[in-house]
Structures are given as structure tokens and as C-alpha cells.
Design a protein around this motif. Structure first.
Motif, PDB file in Angstrom:
ATOM      1  N   ALA A 125       0.804  -1.222   0.000  1.00  0.00           N
ATOM      2  CA  ALA A 125       0.000   0.000   0.000  1.00  0.00           C
ATOM      3  C   ALA A 125       0.837   1.272   0.000  1.00  0.00           C
ATOM      4  CB  ALA A 125      -0.929   0.013   1.205  1.00  0.00           C
ATOM      5  N   ALA A 126       2.098   1.178   0.382  1.00  0.00           N
ATOM      6  CA  ALA A 126       2.873   2.410   0.564  1.00  0.00           C
ATOM      7  C   ALA A 126       4.154   2.385  -0.264  1.00  0.00           C
ATOM      8  CB  ALA A 126       3.231   2.579   2.037  1.00  0.00           C
ATOM      9  N   ALA A 127       4.410   3.485  -0.972  1.00  0.00           N
ATOM     10  CA  ALA A 127       5.628   3.587  -1.769  1.00  0.00           C
ATOM     11  C   ALA A 127       6.845   3.607  -0.849  1.00  0.00           C
ATOM     12  CB  ALA A 127       5.586   4.835  -2.625  1.00  0.00           C
ATOM     13  N   SER A 128       6.666   4.197   0.337  1.00  0.00           N
ATOM     14  CA  SER A 128       7.725   4.140   1.338  1.00  0.00           C
ATOM     15  C   SER A 128       7.119   3.671   2.643  1.00  0.00           C
ATOM     16  CB  SER A 128       8.347   5.519   1.540  1.00  0.00           C
ATOM     17  OG  SER A 128       9.065   5.523   2.766  1.00  0.00           O
ATOM     18  N   THR A 129       7.669   2.594   3.191  1.00  0.00           N
ATOM     19  CA  THR A 129       7.134   2.126   4.473  1.00  0.00           C
ATOM     20  C   THR A 129       7.909   2.735   5.643  1.00  0.00           C
ATOM     21  OG1 THR A 129       8.518   0.170   4.352  1.00  0.00           O
ATOM     22  CG2 THR A 129       6.268  -0.047   3.539  1.00  0.00           C
ATOM     23  N   ASP A 130       8.799   3.672   5.342  1.00  0.00           N
ATOM     24  CA  ASP A 130       9.473   4.411   6.422  1.00  0.00           C
ATOM     25  C   ASP A 130       8.547   5.529   6.887  1.00  0.00           C
ATOM     26  OD1 ASP A 130      11.714   2.835   6.218  1.00  0.00           O
ATOM     27  OD2 ASP A 130      12.686   4.162   4.764  1.00  0.00           O
ATOM     28  N   SER A 137       9.452  22.450  23.747  1.00  0.00           N
ATOM     29  CA  SER A 137      10.505  23.456  23.631  1.00  0.00           C
ATOM     30  C   SER A 137      10.263  24.387  22.441  1.00  0.00           C
ATOM     31  CB  SER A 137      11.864  22.768  23.485  1.00  0.00           C
ATOM     32  OG  SER A 137      11.912  22.096  22.247  1.00  0.00           O
ATOM     33  N   GLY A 138       9.123  24.205  21.761  1.00  0.00           N
ATOM     34  CA  GLY A 138       8.772  25.146  20.700  1.00  0.00           C
ATOM     35  C   GLY A 138       9.352  24.806  19.339  1.00  0.00           C
ATOM     36  N   LYS A 139       9.857  23.576  19.190  1.00  0.00           N
ATOM     37  CA  LYS A 139      10.464  23.226  17.904  1.00  0.00           C
ATOM     38  C   LYS A 139       9.445  22.755  16.863  1.00  0.00           C
ATOM     39  CE  LYS A 139      14.784  21.711  20.049  1.00  0.00           C
ATOM     40  NZ  LYS A 139      15.380  20.459  20.526  1.00  0.00           N
ATOM     41  N   GLY A 140       8.198  22.731  17.223  1.00  0.00           N
ATOM     42  CA  GLY A 140       7.182  22.305  16.253  1.00  0.00           C
ATOM     43  C   GLY A 140       6.903  20.816  16.317  1.00  0.00           C
ATOM     44  N   PRO A 141       6.252  20.313  15.276  1.00  0.00           N
ATOM     45  CA  PRO A 141       5.780  18.930  15.320  1.00  0.00           C
ATOM     46  C   PRO A 141       6.901  17.902  15.220  1.00  0.00           C
ATOM     47  CG  PRO A 141       5.401  19.850  13.151  1.00  0.00           C
ATOM     48  CD  PRO A 141       5.915  20.977  14.012  1.00  0.00           C
ATOM     49  N   ILE A 142       6.602  16.695  15.642  1.00  0.00           N
ATOM     50  CA  ILE A 142       7.521  15.578  15.500  1.00  0.00           C
ATOM     51  C   ILE A 142       6.676  14.351  15.163  1.00  0.00           C
ATOM     52  CG2 ILE A 142       7.527  15.111  18.002  1.00  0.00           C
ATOM     53  CD1 ILE A 142      10.533  14.312  17.656  1.00  0.00           C
ATOM     54  N   LEU A 143       7.293  13.434  14.432  1.00  0.00           N
ATOM     55  CA  LEU A 143       6.540  12.260  13.964  1.00  0.00           C
ATOM     56  C   LEU A 143       7.154  10.995  14.556  1.00  0.00           C
ATOM     57  CD1 LEU A 143       5.677  12.042  10.166  1.00  0.00           C
ATOM     58  CD2 LEU A 143       5.620  10.076  11.646  1.00  0.00           C
ATOM     59  N   MET A 144       6.308  10.107  15.052  1.00  0.00           N
ATOM     60  CA  MET A 144       6.816   8.834  15.566  1.00  0.00           C
ATOM     61  C   MET A 144       6.109   7.683  14.860  1.00  0.00           C
ATOM     62  SD  MET A 144       6.893   9.623  19.648  1.00  0.00           S
ATOM     63  CE  MET A 144       6.555   7.961  20.134  1.00  0.00           C
ATOM     64  N   GLU A 145       6.896   6.724  14.437  1.00  0.00           N
ATOM     65  CA  GLU A 145       6.290   5.498  13.913  1.00  0.00           C
ATOM     66  C   GLU A 145       6.490   4.423  14.964  1.00  0.00           C
ATOM     67  OE1 GLU A 145       8.160   3.980  10.360  1.00  0.00           O
ATOM     68  OE2 GLU A 145       7.237   2.010  10.603  1.00  0.00           O
ATOM     69  N   LEU A 146       5.396   3.850  15.455  1.00  0.00           N
ATOM     70  CA  LEU A 146       5.500   2.771  16.431  1.00  0.00           C
ATOM     71  C   LEU A 146       5.271   1.457  15.700  1.00  0.00           C
ATOM     72  CD1 LEU A 146       3.359   4.242  19.367  1.00  0.00           C
ATOM     73  CD2 LEU A 146       5.799   4.556  18.908  1.00  0.00           C
ATOM     74  N   GLN A 147       6.280   0.618  15.663  1.00  0.00           N
ATOM     75  CA  GLN A 147       6.114  -0.662  14.978  1.00  0.00           C
ATOM     76  C   GLN A 147       5.441  -1.650  15.913  1.00  0.00           C
ATOM     77  OE1 GLN A 147      10.201  -1.154  13.481  1.00  0.00           O
ATOM     78  NE2 GLN A 147       9.232  -0.964  11.474  1.00  0.00           N
ATOM     79  N   THR A 148       4.217  -1.983  15.566  1.00  0.00           N
ATOM     80  CA  THR A 148       3.428  -2.797  16.472  1.00  0.00           C
ATOM     81  C   THR A 148       2.698  -3.884  15.697  1.00  0.00           C
ATOM     82  OG1 THR A 148       1.759  -2.677  18.228  1.00  0.00           O
ATOM     83  CG2 THR A 148       1.514  -1.110  16.432  1.00  0.00           C
ATOM     84  N   TYR A 149       1.723  -4.500  16.309  1.00  0.00           N
ATOM     85  CA  TYR A 149       1.037  -5.621  15.671  1.00  0.00           C
ATOM     86  C   TYR A 149      -0.331  -5.805  16.290  1.00  0.00           C
ATOM     87  CZ  TYR A 149       0.908  -9.965  13.003  1.00  0.00           C
ATOM     88  OH  TYR A 149       0.612 -10.927  12.084  1.00  0.00           O
ATOM     89  N   ARG A 150      -1.343  -6.067  15.443  1.00  0.00           N
ATOM     90  CA  ARG A 150      -2.641  -6.376  16.042  1.00  0.00           C
ATOM     91  C   ARG A 150      -2.888  -7.875  15.938  1.00  0.00           C
ATOM     92  NH1 ARG A 150      -5.515  -6.848  11.135  1.00  0.00           N
ATOM     93  NH2 ARG A 150      -5.386  -5.020   9.803  1.00  0.00           N
TER      94      ARG A 150
END
Lengths: 390, 389
Positions: free
Chosen positions: A236-241, A275-288
Motif C-alpha cells: 500500500a505504501a511507496a515508502s514504508t518508512d 521546547s517550541g520546535k514544532g511537530p515531530i513524527l513517531m512510527e510505532l512498529q506494532t502488531y494487532r
């Protein structure tokens, strides 16, 4: 860092008073805290990284265990009730992903804000909803957390904005919440969750842009459970990162099956935001462990062996349990007491959820508009009028 | 009558339990659980189907027929298209595995993964991509997993697809585009899996909106939509996917768009609906005849846009009374358009105000669905009111 543990976690520990009582005899024999080596996060546009050595106290470990067990048991009970046709409609279970909710919650405050999609039961609980209210919502009863009107996908409580049914639609809302935080200058932030499937929706990228442009205090969290409904991420994704897909937004890839990894990464991300640096993105590798929803058996697009392997090798609860036991931070008996207590709470809640009456029919029209006095709502034909109050 | 529905559903269930072991479909089980007919407890009785499915007669003019339910007749239509039209492609969320409602089962294996393929979860992208494929010459058949999820694609449909021909002075068009989406109530679909959004699209010149009442109609109408040189939205009543079983021709055939069908002739009241609601009205018609001695004319509109004004108005001229019924909320629903047009065309023929029996003006409710649905009793009441006016 430790002062940052949310008050809910403390409350949960108090709930497990029975467990504490058992441990009193041998309390001094247990290690009160230990240092753990955790998996290194992958970084995107970040110079610093979350620590790889973290400290967990015995008290924290027991809290996390209690909450994760509660979520797991609650979901298994929901599964059972669904199969008995007591819960109807759509129902997306969170078992397997417990470390995400508990780890995130351990590093933010209850005054911070959180929004997620339809796999919402776990977060409803960690945000302060009770098992009783959650179960009653699932069965559509009066005592449900949304008065029985929402059902599985729609649960809300203070600073928890749901519970949203449309894939990806909650992400722009989360950025809006973050803007309000910034505008009010209260040093609060918004945790905005979505799945690997939703990561391909256009509005996510619109939101990345706005959040970065206006330096909003938002932590985007992609819970990557490897499948968007029945399609694996590779298909589904061109980049899975996923942690790099914010392009100009710094990102972290985190082991989402380890509550300590999630906790440490979230602590790092929250500091970044505050600290005012703006947004950050986290990918949590998990499993259902379950399928996408109750009607997906979850084995047509992945093998039973794959699910079994995750269960046996990286189950978040087993991982924490092993840590507690192997470091002499808790005893097997003590954890068993917690298990019994959790099971009882779930059983009581299920009992309530199956016996509580359904909401009265008046509720059909209520809460559509903000209005006082009541407005009239057209019924099935133009002359049938019903009252709507809010 | 009710027993007949139970029979169909049970039959469907037993087949399902053989099939779903390896198929993984959230729609399949949604339906499996939907019109549960056991009368053992109150909770279960509440979920009994609100209609009695009435199958179409076996068609004779299109050659060999086969017993099919609604989703199988859709598969059959898509199969015919893929085999006869080398430019046809099918895409959508999870369609490669057969889709959540099993409408595309086996097509990828038969025609290849370059013609039947999964898209990411991005409705706006799916429709936009479909418009592009269609304008460049492909027969594009896009699936939106539920009609409730079509709104991210609303802009692409309304602003891009519908206006392409007009704004390019007929140089470009995306007439080869057909968008399929499961539609309507299903028993326990709650807020986001039950809506009937046809009226939103009926406000948009340039697209066609079609809703079938059963398998035989579905196949013919879908094939018409696919061959029609205008972008079409084809809404499939998801509660009928398994509950509706009929003899359906195996070969390709078309049923003309924008032609309503008089299912039953009558002299006192005209009843107009589409999709699942047709079956409610057919039962209402029987009740009216039996209990009131009122003769009803039942019309299946089939195409919502552009709709067959003539058939409806001719009927109302004859009967003098009109009832329109749909699941979507009453205010601004398509019944309003029909009602207004008929009022203008047939004012002097009307014996009573036109009745609309529709969903309440509320979001589609979770546990209140049985109250929300414009069931036979509500429609029957409206007929009584019109007769006694």
C-alpha cells in the motif's frame, strides 16, 4: 522524567491495592528499580536520540502491567461479547498494541490532548474512561461513555477527542487542537494518532504542512501494525518508512511492542514539542492480534504462524512481565493477583454492560445542535415532530 | 412472507460459513450477522430484517440464467466487462482479494493483477485516479468501500468528474468512469456504515446515480453504467448482498438508465422508492390492499439522476396520490425533488398532499436503527392519512 508520569497511572496503581497488600510481606526483597537496555530508535532529521538506557521503578512496572492486562482482557471480553451478538456493528480491537497506549500515556500529562481513529478502546481507558463505561458503550447501553449513542468507534472523555470513524480524518483535527494549545500558551501538546493505512490519505500530508509551517506542538504517531485492513504495508505504501514521511518533520522509528521504548521516545518527542520546535513524527512498529475488525478473521492476508510468532516472541505484556520477574522486581504470585483482579473488573463491567438498560428513545434526536429551548426535528414525514435538546 | 426472508438468509449463511474460512471479509460477517431472525430473545428479535425480499421473475429474454445473490450478480457483471473490454480495470480498497463484500472474488486470478488491483486507503485519490484513467481511454471501475466513505472523494466527483465534459467544451470527458459503493442500512451499521448519500450527488449535473433493487436489476444496470458515456455512481444496497437471491442471466445484458419501472399497477396511490425500500413498499402495497382495499401502484425509480419524471407523473395523474420513501433523512432528501416536481406537474390531479416517509433528520443512529428506518408501518400510516384526507 519520572515526575512526568500521568496521574492516571498513579490512580491505577491505587486501584491495585490488593496486589500491594500481598507484596507488603516481601517488599524489601524486591528490587525497587532497575536499568534496562532498550532498542535504539531510527532517526530522521534529528541530531539527538532518545536514550537507550532507561530506568523503570517497580511501582511503574506494576502499573504498566496492570493497565496493559486490563486493556488486553477488555478486548478479549469484547471479542467474546461480539460473538454472542451482544455487541453489534463495528468493533476494532487493540490487543497486541497495548504497549503503544501505555507507553505514550506514561510520558504525557492528563492535561495534554489525544486524538485517535476507530481502534479507540485502549486509549479511552488510559485517558480515564472506566472499563464499565467502555463496555456499556460497546453494548449501546445508557451507562456507556457516550451515553450508548456511539458504539465501538466513538468514545470520548476529557482531553480525548475520540474515537473517529473515517480513516485519517482525525489528523487535521489533532493539528487544530495543537494550534489551540499553542495559542493559549499553556505548554500543552496534542498527540495525534493514525494507522499505517491512514498514512496514505491526502489530508495527512496537508496536516504535516500546516503543523510544520505554524510550528504546532503536535506529536504525530503512526501506529504501524503492518496491515491497513487486509493490505500489507508493502503493498500500500511507496515508502514504508513512515517516520520519514513527514519529510520536513523530524521523525523517530520506535519499537512499539516495548512499553519502555515507547515511553522514552514519547518523552523525547514531548520535550521537542514543548521546547517550541514544532511537530515531530513517531512510527510505532506494532502488531494487532485480531483482524482489522470483528468480521475479519485476520488470517487470509497473513499466516497463523506469523501471528503466533509475534505472540511468542514480542508480546508487549510478556516482555514486561519477563523484565519484572527476571530483575526480581515482582513475584509470579503478585502478578497473578493483578490478573485475578483485572479479570474481576472486566467481568463486573461485562455484567453491567449486558444488564444496563438501553438509552431512552428521546435520545434519538438529542445532541444534534446546541439549542435551548428544544428544537423540533422532522420525523419520518414532514409533519411528525420530535424534540431535540442538548 | 417473513419466513421467506429467513430462508434466504439462512441459505446465505450456510454458504458463507463454508466460504469465509480463508476469505477474510469484514463485510461478509457484517451481513452474516445482520438480519438475525431468531426469535428467542428480545435483543435478537430487534434485529430482524425490516423488509421481505421479493425476487424479480425469472428473465427469459437474455438466455441462460443462474441463481445468484446480489454480490454474485455484481461479480458476474464485472466479469463480463473484463472479458469483453480489454481496457477495463477495477480498483479500490482490498478489491484484489474480493473486496469486503466479496463483489470482486476471483477476478484478479482470472484477469491478472494489472487489471484488478488494490489501492491504498485514499478515497480522493481513488476517484481522481479513476477520472484520469477514464479520460485517457480506460474503462475505469472504482470501488469505494462504503458509500459513507465517499465524502473525501466528493470534490473529485462533483468538481472534476461531473464538469469535465462541460468545462472542456466536449473535448475531454470521463464517461468511462463508474464508481461502485455499498449503500444503505444493514441492521447494525451505525453512523458510518449505513448512510444513503444519493441526494448529495443528485444536486450535481453531469453524473448519473443509479441504485438497483436486486441481483437481476443490479447486473443490467451496472453494465449500463459501465457502458454509459457519462460518469456514473452505482450504489449497491448492502443489506441485499446476500439476502437477495434471483435467477440472473449469465451473459451480458443492459437495463436502460433513467427509466423507472412500474412493478405493480394500481389506481389509488403511487408509491415511489429505490433500492431496499422497494421491498418495504411492495409489502405496504399488499397491506393497503388487504386492510384498506386501497390499490397501490409501486414504482422503482432505479436512476436517481437524471430521473424518469414522465413515468412518475403519469402514474400520479392516474392515482392522484403520491408517497415517496427513502432511508436518508427527510429534509433535502431526493423525495423532496420528486415531490416538488410532481406538485408542479400534477397539481390539479392531486387528491392529497404528497407524502414523504423517510429517515429522521438525525445522524444515522446506532442502537435506534429500528426506529429510524421508514418501515412498512410508517408508510402504511401515511397511506391511511392520504386516503382519509
Amino acid at each position: 522524567m519520572l515526575t512526568n508520569i500521568s496521574s492516571l497511572l498513579r490512580a491505577c496503581a491505587q486501584k491495585s491495592g490488593a496486589a500491594a497488600a500481598v507484596s507488603v510481606r516481601s517488599y524489601s526483597d524486591f528490587t525497587t528499580q532497575a536499568t534496562f537496555e532498550i532498542k535504539k530508535c531510527d532517526l530522521h532529521k534529528l541530531d539527538e536520540a532518545p536514550a537507550t538506557e532507561v530506568v523503570m521503578t517497580r511501582e511503574e512496572g506494576l502499573k504498566y502491567y496492570h493497565i496493559m492486562q486490563t486493556i488486553r482482557r477488555m478486548e478479549l471480553k469484547a471479542d467474546q461479547l461480539y460473538k454472542q451478538k451482544i455487541i453489534r456493528g463495528f468493533c476494532h480491537l487493540y490487543d497486541g498494541q497495548e504497549a503503544c497506549a501505555v507507553g505514550i500515556e506514561a510520558s504525557i500529562n492528563m492535561s495534554d490532548h489525544l486524538i485517535t481513529a476507530y481502534r479507540a478502546h485502549g486509549y479511552t481507558y488510559t485517558r480515564g474512561g472506566t472499563v464499565k463505561k467502555i463496555m456499556a458503550e460497546l453494548t449501546g447501553r445508557r451507562g456507556g461513555i457516550a451515553k450508548g449513542k456511539g458504539g465501538s468507534m466513538h468514545m470520548y472523555c476529557k482531553n480525548f477527542y475520540g474515537g473517529n470513524g473515517i480513516v485519517g480524518a482525525q489528523v487535521p483535527l489533532g493539528a487544530g487542537v495543537a494550534l489551540a494549545c499553542k495559542y493559549q500558551g499553556n505548554n500543552e501538546l496534542c498527540v495525534c494518532l493514525y494507522g499505517d493505512g491512514a498514512a496514505n490519505q491526502g489530508q495527512i500530508f496537508e496536516t504535516y504542512n500546516m503543523a510544520s509551517l505554524w510550528k504546532l506542538p503536535v506529536i504525530f504517531i503512526c501506529e504501524n501494525n503492518r496491515y491497513g485492513m487486509g493490505t500489507s504495508v508493502e503493498r500500500a505504501a511507496a515508502s514504508t518508512d513512515y517516520y520519514k514521511r513527514g519529510e520536513f518533520i523530524p521523525g523517530l522509528r520506535v519499537d512499539g511492542m516495548d512499553v519502555l521504548c515507547v515511553r522514552e521516545a514519547t518523552r523525547f518527542a514531548a520535550e521537542h514539542c514543548r521546547s517550541g520546535k514544532g511537530p515531530i513524527l513517531m512510527e510505532l512498529q506494532t502488531y494487532r492480534y485480531h483482524g482489522h475488525s470483528m468480521s475479519d478473521p485476520g488470517i487470509s492476508y497473513r499466516t497463523r504462524e506469523e501471528i503466533q510468532e509475534v505472540r511468542s516472541k514480542s508480546d508487549p505484556i510478556s516482555l514486561l512481565k519477563d523484565r519484572l520477574l527476571s530483575n526480581n522486581m515482582a513475584s509470579v504470585e503478585e502478578l497473578k493477583v493483578i490478573d485475578v483482579e483485572v479479570r474481576k473488573e472486566i467481568e463486573d463491567a461485562a455484567q453491567f454492560a449486558t444488564t444496563d438498560p438501553e438509552p431512552p428513545l428521546d435520545e434519538l434526536c438529542n445532541h444534534m445542535f446546541s439549542n435551548n429551548p428544544p428544537v423540533e426535528v422532522r420525523g419520518t414525514n414532514p409533519w411528525a415532530k420530535l424534540k431535540s435538546v442538548s | 412472507m417473513a419466513a421467506a426472508v429467513r430462508f434466504f438468509i439462512r441459505g446465505a449463511n450456510s454458504r458463507l460459513s463454508v466460504g469465509t474460512g480463508t476469505s477474510g471479509s469484514l463485510g461478509a460477517a457484517l451481513l452474516k450477522l445482520s438480519p438475525s431472525c431468531s426469535s428467542r430473545s428480545k435483543t435478537q428479535r430487534r434485529h430482524a430484517a425490516h423488509f421481505t425480499y421479493q425476487p424479480d421473475p425469472v428473465p427469459t429474454q437474455y438466455g441462460e440464467t443462474q441463481k445468484m445473490n446480489l454480490f454474485q450478480s455484481i461479480t458476474s457483471a464485472l466479469d463480463n466487462t473484463l472479458s469483453s473490454d480489454p481496457t477495463a480495470v477495477i480498483f479500490g480498497e482490498d478489491v484484489a482479494f474480493g473486496g469486503v463484500f466479496r463483489c470482486t472474488v476471483g477476478l484478479r486470478d482470472k484477469y491478472g493483477k494489472d487489471r484488478v488491483f488494490n489501492t491504498p486507503l485514499c478515497e480522493q485519490g481513488i476517484v481522481g485516479f479513476g477520472i484520469g484513467a477514464a479520460v485517457a481511454g480506460a474503462t475505469a471501475i472504482a470501488e469505494i468501500q462504503f458509500a459513507d466513505y465517499i465524502f473525501p472523494a466528493f470534490d473529485q466527483i462533483v468538481n472534476e468528474a461531473a464538469k469535465y465534459r462541460y468545462r472542456s467544451g466536449n473535448l475531454f470527458d470521463c464517461g468511462n468512469l463508474t464508481i461502485r459503493a455499498p449503500w444503505g442500512c444493514v441492521g447494525h451499521g451505525s453512523l458510518y456504515h449505513s448512510q444513503s448519500p444519493e441526494a448529495f450527488f443528485a444536486h450535481c449535473p453531469g453524473i448519473k446515480v443509479v441504485i438497483p433493487r436486486g441481483p437481476m436489476q443490479a447486473k443490467g444496470l451496472l453494465l449500463s453504467c459501465i457502458t454509459d458515456q457519462n460518469p456514473c455512481i452505482f450504489f449497491e444496497p448492502k443489506i441485499l448482498y446476500r439476502a437477495a437471491v434471483e435467477q440472473v442471466p449469465v451473459e451480458s445484458y443492459t437495463i436502460p438508465l433513467s427509466e423507472a419501472e412500474i412493478l405493480q399497477e394500481g389506481s389509488d396511490v403511487t408509491l415511489v422508492a429505490w433500492g431496499t425500500q422497494i421491498h418495504v413498499l411492495r409489502e405496504v402495497s399488499d397491506m393497503a390492499q388487504e386492510k384498506l382495499g386501497v390499490s397501490c401502484e409501486v414504482i422503482d425509480l432505479k436512476t436517481i439522476l437524471p430521473w424518469d419524471v414522465e413515468t412518475v407523473c403519469k402514474s400520479v395523474v392516474k392515482t392522484g396520490r403520491l408517497l415517496v420513501s427513502h432511508e436518508a433523512p427527510v429534509t433535502g432528501g431526493f423525495a423532496a425533488e420528486i415531490s416538488s416536481t410532481v406538485q408542479e406537474e400534477c397539481f390539479l390531479n392531486l387528491e392529497a398532499p404528497i407524502s414523504r416517509v423517510c429517515g429522521y433528520d438525525t445522524p444515522f443512529p446506532h442502537i435506534f436503527e429500528p426506529f429510524y428506518i421508514p418501515d412498512k408501518w410508517k408508510c402504511f400510516e401515511a397511506i391511511k392519512r392520504m386516503i382519509n384526507y
